[in-house]
Scaffold this active site. Structure first.
Site, PDB file in Angstrom:
ATOM      1  N   SER A  59       0.934  -1.281   0.149  1.00  0.00           N
ATOM      2  CA  SER A  59       0.286   0.148   0.002  1.00  0.00           C
ATOM      3  C   SER A  59       0.805   0.794   0.075  1.00  0.00           C
ATOM      4  CB  SER A  59      -0.662   0.407   1.401  1.00  0.00           C
ATOM      5  OG  SER A  59      -1.503   1.548   1.388  1.00  0.00           O
ATOM      6  N   GLU A 101     -10.373   2.052   4.338  1.00  0.00           N
ATOM      7  CA  GLU A 101      -9.796   3.346   2.804  1.00  0.00           C
ATOM      8  C   GLU A 101     -10.659   3.921   2.347  1.00  0.00           C
ATOM      9  OE1 GLU A 101      -6.296   2.416   0.233  1.00  0.00           O
ATOM     10  OE2 GLU A 101      -7.502   3.146  -1.503  1.00  0.00           O
ATOM     11  N   ASN A 106      -8.007  -1.863   2.533  1.00  0.00           N
ATOM     12  CA  ASN A 106      -9.106  -0.871   1.085  1.00  0.00           C
ATOM     13  C   ASN A 106     -10.318  -0.609   1.465  1.00  0.00           C
ATOM     14  OD1 ASN A 106      -6.422  -1.434   0.212  1.00  0.00           O
ATOM     15  ND2 ASN A 106      -7.310  -1.963  -1.877  1.00  0.00           N
ATOM     16  N   LYS A 124      -4.927  -6.778   3.629  1.00  0.00           N
ATOM     17  CA  LYS A 124      -4.674  -5.053   2.925  1.00  0.00           C
ATOM     18  C   LYS A 124      -5.717  -4.912   1.967  1.00  0.00           C
ATOM     19  CE  LYS A 124      -2.769  -2.434  -0.437  1.00  0.00           C
ATOM     20  NZ  LYS A 124      -3.644  -1.838  -1.204  1.00  0.00           N
TER      21      LYS A 124
HETATM   22  C1  6PG Z   1      -3.109   1.336  -1.713  1.00  0.00           C
HETATM   23  C2  6PG Z   1      -4.594   1.515  -1.939  1.00  0.00           C
HETATM   24  C3  6PG Z   1      -4.104   0.792  -3.690  1.00  0.00           C
HETATM   25  C4  6PG Z   1      -5.922   0.836  -4.092  1.00  0.00           C
HETATM   26  C5  6PG Z   1      -5.923   2.272  -4.466  1.00  0.00           C
HETATM   27  C6  6PG Z   1      -7.580   2.587  -5.670  1.00  0.00           C
HETATM   28  O1  6PG Z   1      -3.282   1.016  -1.060  1.00  0.00           O
HETATM   29  O2  6PG Z   1      -2.459   2.006  -1.687  1.00  0.00           O
HETATM   30  O3  6PG Z   1      -5.183   0.983  -1.784  1.00  0.00           O
HETATM   31  O4  6PG Z   1      -4.387  -0.097  -3.310  1.00  0.00           O
HETATM   32  O5  6PG Z   1      -5.883   0.476  -5.602  1.00  0.00           O
HETATM   33  O6  6PG Z   1      -6.445   2.947  -3.662  1.00  0.00           O
HETATM   34  O7  6PG Z   1      -8.551   1.786  -5.183  1.00  0.00           O
HETATM   35  P1  6PG Z   1     -10.317   2.036  -5.916  1.00  0.00           P
HETATM   36  O8  6PG Z   1      -9.922   2.354  -7.423  1.00  0.00           O
HETATM   37  O9  6PG Z   1     -11.289   1.046  -5.785  1.00  0.00           O
HETATM   38  O10 6PG Z   1     -10.922   3.880  -5.255  1.00  0.00           O
END
Ligand code: 6PG
Length: 506
Positions: free
Chosen positions: A135, A214, A211, A207
């Site tokens: 990430s 996130e 997300n 992970k």
């Molecule tokens: C990270 C992010 C990454 C993710 C993007 C886009 O930890 O670096 O989580 O892995 O792919 O943030 O995610 P979405 O397109 O689903 O918003």
């Protein structure tokens, strides 16, 4: 570097792959690189030669056989290809050249069940497989990502020196990311945000939950912005300044920091604030949706994480929303008077912080369910430690989560840690006020509301599920437990037919 002494190989030279290669090279590792399109590989190697101090450590290969043979045994080969079929195709292409004990490391956002399958299939061929969450986006990959690897301990021991070297570094006591890092001069020292997670798919699982968190973290920030805009009539840059202020306190995080920047950015084309020009339809690649779907499967109450996924889905039907906005009625927004402005902003901050705590509580509750389902033994303290730096959800308050699990490694719910309990007790009044304001003014705030429903449900000794069990028993003889009997004893009543009088009790 001679043709046969690469420390590690990497396949997949898209943005993440390129940056990870440069990060490894900066840390003194010789990296063999391969890409399906040879032109892209050549272009990257050329770019390195012209601009990167560590370019001599990056060696391109146009065919897989020489690529594999150039790597020291046991070979470590990182895949950064598009998660899914491309991963399987790449593994199959590699297999004829691999030898017993070689290690494939999948750094993509793979579905954890695919990782479990791949690990099993490769184990049968004496090849090790590490599924590693990576990430931090482009910059993270270049100067220090958060890394969540899983596989056998033996494979991890072999990868550990490289993974630990290239990961983000934080101050071991404060948890604050160590700043610095530039091409050729990586950050050294500090606590490394790379830690062994567990067997088979657990790294990719963690992970995925990262997300999910996130998604809701971003959604909550968007709701805070939207409420300031509509309830308080604030301009983008004014709201940006509020986020800048919040970034100095307990909410300090990468996502708050970039939000402050984004809101104050002007659009070179229209000269308006760029955020006002960006179309309000959210994209997604699916990891948040996987998290929510798995929470449903495992029966984990991750409603706030799911709300964030639904909010993105709702945003994506822009044309329908535009049409509906002319048909469906809502209340008129009543502007908040100037005298209440400061208190309202403070209440929004409370709503954001309390909801964020719920989001993490839900994420860890979900990981807990998964570790039981998959027979993993995961260390929540270590997971929160490696999220302190490098990753998208890195935040000052992750140190508080680390402290909470250090205090009690068997903590049932994050909200029950004394620090978080106090924060929620302090913030809940403002949180409720904000949701009430959102509802009476017709402003959608599904993330805040879902988190509050979770909080109120979790702190309720009694819930109406007694009636629900009665309903289930009535129509389906599904039985119920009783308040006056021990748990695990099930009862059934021969209910009267619908519309018939109640069973008479003597
Ligand atoms: C990270 C992010 C990454 C993710 C993007 C886009 O930890 O670096 O989580 O892995 O792919 O943030 O995610 P979405 O397109 O689903 O918003």
């Amino acid at each position: 570097m001679t043709a046969k002494n690469a420390d590690i190989g990497l396949i997949g030279l898209a943005v993440m792959g390129q940056n990870l290669v440069l990060n490894m090279a900066d840390h003194g590792y010789n990296v063999a690189v391969y890409n399906r399109s040879t032109d892209k590989m050549k272009e990257f190697v050329e770019y390195c030669k012209n601009t990167e101090p560590s370019h001599e450590r990056v060696i391109g290969h146009a065919d897989l056989a020489t690529f594999v043979l150039s790597i020291k045994r046991p070979r470590k080969i990182v895949l950064l290809v598009k998660a899914g079929t491309a991963t399987d195709l790449t593994i199959n292409a590699l297999l004829p050249f691999l030898e017993k004990g070689d290690i494939i490391i999948d750094g993509g956002n793979a579905l954890w069940t695919d990782t479990i399958r791949r690990e099993k299939e490769l184990r049968a061929k004496d090849i090790e497989f590490i599924g590693s969450g990576v990430s931090g986006g482009e910059t993270g990959a270049r100067f220090g990502p958060s890394l969540m690897p899983s596989g056998t301990r033996q494979a991890w021991v072999s990868l550990e020196p490289i993974w630990t070297a290239i990961a983000a570094k934080v101050d071991p006591v404060s948890g604050q990311p160590l700043e610095g890092g530039e091409p050729g001069k990586p950050v050294v020292g500090g606590f490394s945000c790379a830690e062994y997670i567990g067997p088979d798919g657990s790294g990719h699982y963690v992970k995925m939950v990262h997300n999910g968190i996130e998604y809701i973290d971003m959604q909550l920030i968007c709701e805070a912005y939207w409420l300031m805009k509509h309830l308080l009539g604030m301009k983008s840059d004014e709201i940006g300044k509020v986020f800048e202020e919040w970034n100095k306190g307990e909410l300090s995080s990468f996502l708050i920091e970039i939000t402050a920047d984004i809101l104050q950015q002007k659009d070179p084309m229209s000269k308006e604030f760029l955020v006002d020009m960006i179309l309000d339809t959210a994209g997604q690649k699916g990891t948040g949706q996987w998290t929510a779907a798995n929470a449903l499967e495992l029966g984990a109450p991750a409603n706030a994480i799911a709300a964030a996924v639904y909010a993105r889905a709702l945003s994506s039907v822009k044309e329908e929303r535009v049409a509906a906005s002319k048909i469906l009625k809502g209340p008129k927004v009543t502007a908040i008077p100037e005298s209440e402005r400061k208190a309202t902003i403070e209440a929004i901050k409370n709503a954001l912080y309390c909801s964020k705590i719920c989001a993490y509580a839900q994420g860890f509750q979900l990981i807990d369910k998964a570790q039981v389902a998959y027979n993993w033994k995961l260390n929540f303290g270590e997971i929160s430690q490696i999220w302190r730096g490098g990753c998208i959800i890195r935040a000052r308050f992750l140190q508080k989560i680390t402290d909470a699990y250090a205090l009690n490694s068997r903590l049932k719910n994050l909200m029950l840690d004394p620090y978080f309990t106090e924060e929620m007790n302090k913030g809940q009044e403002g949180w409720r006020k904000v949701i009430a304001l959102a509802v009476t003014n017709g402003i959608p705030a599904q993330g805040f509301a879902a988190a509050l429903a979770y909080y109120d449900g979790y702190r309720s000794a009694d819930l109406p599920a007694n009636l629900l069990q009665g309903q289930r028993d009535y129509f389906g003889a599904h039985t119920y437990e009783r308040k006056d009997k021990p748990r695990g004893e099930f009862f059934h009543l021969d209910w009267p037919e619908p519309g018939r009088p109640q069973i008479a009790i003597e």
